[in-house]
Design a protein around this motif. Sequence first.
Motif, short mmCIF file in Angstrom:
data_model
loop_
_atom_site.label_atom_id
_atom_site.label_comp_id
_atom_site.label_asym_id
_atom_site.label_seq_id
_atom_site.Cartn_x
_atom_site.Cartn_y
_atom_site.Cartn_z
N UNK A 73 0.62 -1.09 0.02
CA UNK A 73 0.08 -0.03 0.03
C UNK A 73 0.93 1.33 0.11
N UNK A 74 0.79 1.90 -1.12
CA UNK A 74 1.24 3.51 -1.01
C UNK A 74 2.94 3.34 -0.81
N UNK A 75 3.54 2.43 -1.37
CA UNK A 75 4.88 2.03 -1.09
C UNK A 75 5.74 2.11 -2.32
N UNK A 76 7.16 2.20 -2.32
CA UNK A 76 7.99 2.05 -3.23
C UNK A 76 8.87 0.87 -2.77
N UNK A 77 9.13 -0.08 -3.70
CA UNK A 77 9.83 -1.27 -3.65
C UNK A 77 10.79 -1.25 -4.91
N UNK A 78 12.40 -1.23 -4.60
CA UNK A 78 13.24 -1.14 -5.60
C UNK A 78 13.64 -2.41 -6.10
N UNK A 79 14.26 -2.51 -6.95
CA UNK A 79 14.75 -3.64 -8.01
C UNK A 79 15.19 -4.76 -7.32
N UNK A 80 14.86 -5.78 -7.65
CA UNK A 80 15.54 -7.18 -6.87
C UNK A 80 15.16 -7.47 -5.35
N UNK A 81 14.15 -6.71 -5.13
CA UNK A 81 13.78 -7.30 -3.77
C UNK A 81 12.80 -8.37 -3.89
N UNK A 82 12.70 -9.23 -2.68
CA UNK A 82 11.77 -10.17 -2.87
C UNK A 82 10.73 -10.24 -1.57
N UNK A 83 9.61 -10.14 -1.96
CA UNK A 83 8.65 -10.18 -0.82
C UNK A 83 7.76 -11.59 -1.39
N UNK A 84 7.97 -12.63 -0.74
CA UNK A 84 7.55 -13.90 -1.29
C UNK A 84 6.29 -14.13 -0.86
N UNK A 85 5.79 -13.72 0.66
CA UNK A 85 4.49 -14.66 0.90
C UNK A 85 4.11 -13.78 2.49
N UNK A 86 2.72 -13.59 2.52
CA UNK A 86 2.17 -13.34 3.84
C UNK A 86 2.65 -12.21 4.28
N UNK A 87 2.86 -11.09 3.64
CA UNK A 87 3.33 -9.79 4.19
C UNK A 87 2.76 -8.60 3.87
N UNK A 88 2.77 -7.47 4.82
CA UNK A 88 2.00 -6.40 4.42
C UNK A 88 2.97 -5.30 4.38
N UNK A 89 3.22 -4.32 3.27
CA UNK A 89 3.87 -3.24 3.50
C UNK A 89 3.06 -1.99 3.20
N UNK A 90 3.19 -1.19 4.11
CA UNK A 90 2.15 0.01 3.66
C UNK A 90 3.27 1.33 4.05
N UNK A 91 3.06 2.42 3.52
CA UNK A 91 3.63 3.60 3.48
C UNK A 91 5.25 3.50 3.74
N UNK A 92 5.68 2.71 2.95
CA UNK A 92 7.17 2.51 3.18
C UNK A 92 8.22 2.95 1.94
#
Length: 456
Positions: free
Chosen positions: A350-369
């Motif tokens: 949610x409303x976040x930026x995730x840079x190249x080659x990062x792995x968020x594989x499962x069951x995770x919440x990323x908000x305002x990050x």
Amino acid sequence: MYNCAIILAAGEGKRMKSATPKVLHKVCGKEMVNIVIDVVKKAQIDDINLVVGTGLEKVKKATELQNIQYSIQEKQLGTGHAVICAKNFLKGKKGTVAIFTGDAPLIKDDTIKKLINFHNEGGYSAVILTSLVDNPYGYGRIIREENGNVSKIVEHKDCTEEELKVNEINSSMYCFDIESLVDSLDKIHNNNAQGEYYLTDVIEILKKSGKKIGALPIPFEETLGVNSREQLAEAARIMRKRVNKNHMENGVTLIDPCTTYIDLNVKIGNDTIIYPQNVIQGSTEIGKNCILYPGSRIEDSIIKEGTIVQSSVILESKIGENTTVGPFAYIRPESVIGNSVRIGDFVEVKKSTIADKTKVSHLTYIGDAEVGSGCNFGCGTVVVNYDGKKKNKTIIGDNSFIGCNTNLVSPVKVNDNTYIAAGSTITDEVPEGSLAIARARQVNKEGWIYKKGLNK
């Protein structure tokens, strides 16, 4: 030759049974009236007048970016009355005016060009768009003279036995010489059972004054008007077939076009493969060589080349190249995800930026990050971005490893090249190159089960 257009959009549409004005109901993601305006402009007619009435403020708001003029029909007293309401738009103009309806969204720009050319080159005072149908029951018939020009339009109930056999019908779309039309509008009357003014009366007036009237047959589907939810669905089916055909002609593979829903403004690169049950909406842009496996919804988003999406929802966000999303991921608005990123199953961003080659594989919440490149998120990580009053920001540096079941309590910063131990709740900044452990030391109480009598 000067050309302009009038689009009739004042009707209430009672059969729609809706608080939304009829012409604002959408076909393939766009309001019907805006589809008609866009098609008229694509036919190189820029001077457009929209006749509004029921829900006029809503219609004006929905079309405010179209750079058009408006006329108001306060009472709906027929198609002729609607054009009378637009007389100020026509005042002082010489040339050709085409008249369409805002609830008939299937007309094509090539047809409009043919109509204008046929009218101008044939020296007609009016041209009627018509269709040849197998069952003309209920439609007004086009009666032609031996030379092919129009003699008259006869409503079904008024047809003779011979006229009932005619299968050329009136589409209610026209082209007029402006001066002839304006002169005739002053002569039409409402001496009929409905007490309304009909545009077809202009044809009769022009014919009686010796003017030349033509008719141009076009495919019936282009003339279809929408007066009910059933007809809205039919118009959408036809439009969706056109849209999907266009994408396939441009090199996109649709495994099953009948179950693929793509809005009018969507752009898709060639060699992209789209499986069934995908819904692609709004102004979405999908790059080349992407794969959309079954069951995703993508709206107003940009998907770059080589990305794979599976059974996920992506809203108002940007996804980079060669990234994978899903299954069952939820990318919420204002998210920006980089290249070669892995967003796995049951991940919400949610409303976040995730840079190249990062792995968020499962069951995770990323908000305002803000998440750096080369990071790895373990299962069950939560960015705790809401303190009960406001949303707070988390910053995670490059090459960070976030262990399973970590809570990052915002606002907090995790610097580059750091490790977070599994099960930690992080509330303070983690310095670069550090291992952060934020959990109680394990204590084993030997024999506790037996002392409490809990053994089975």
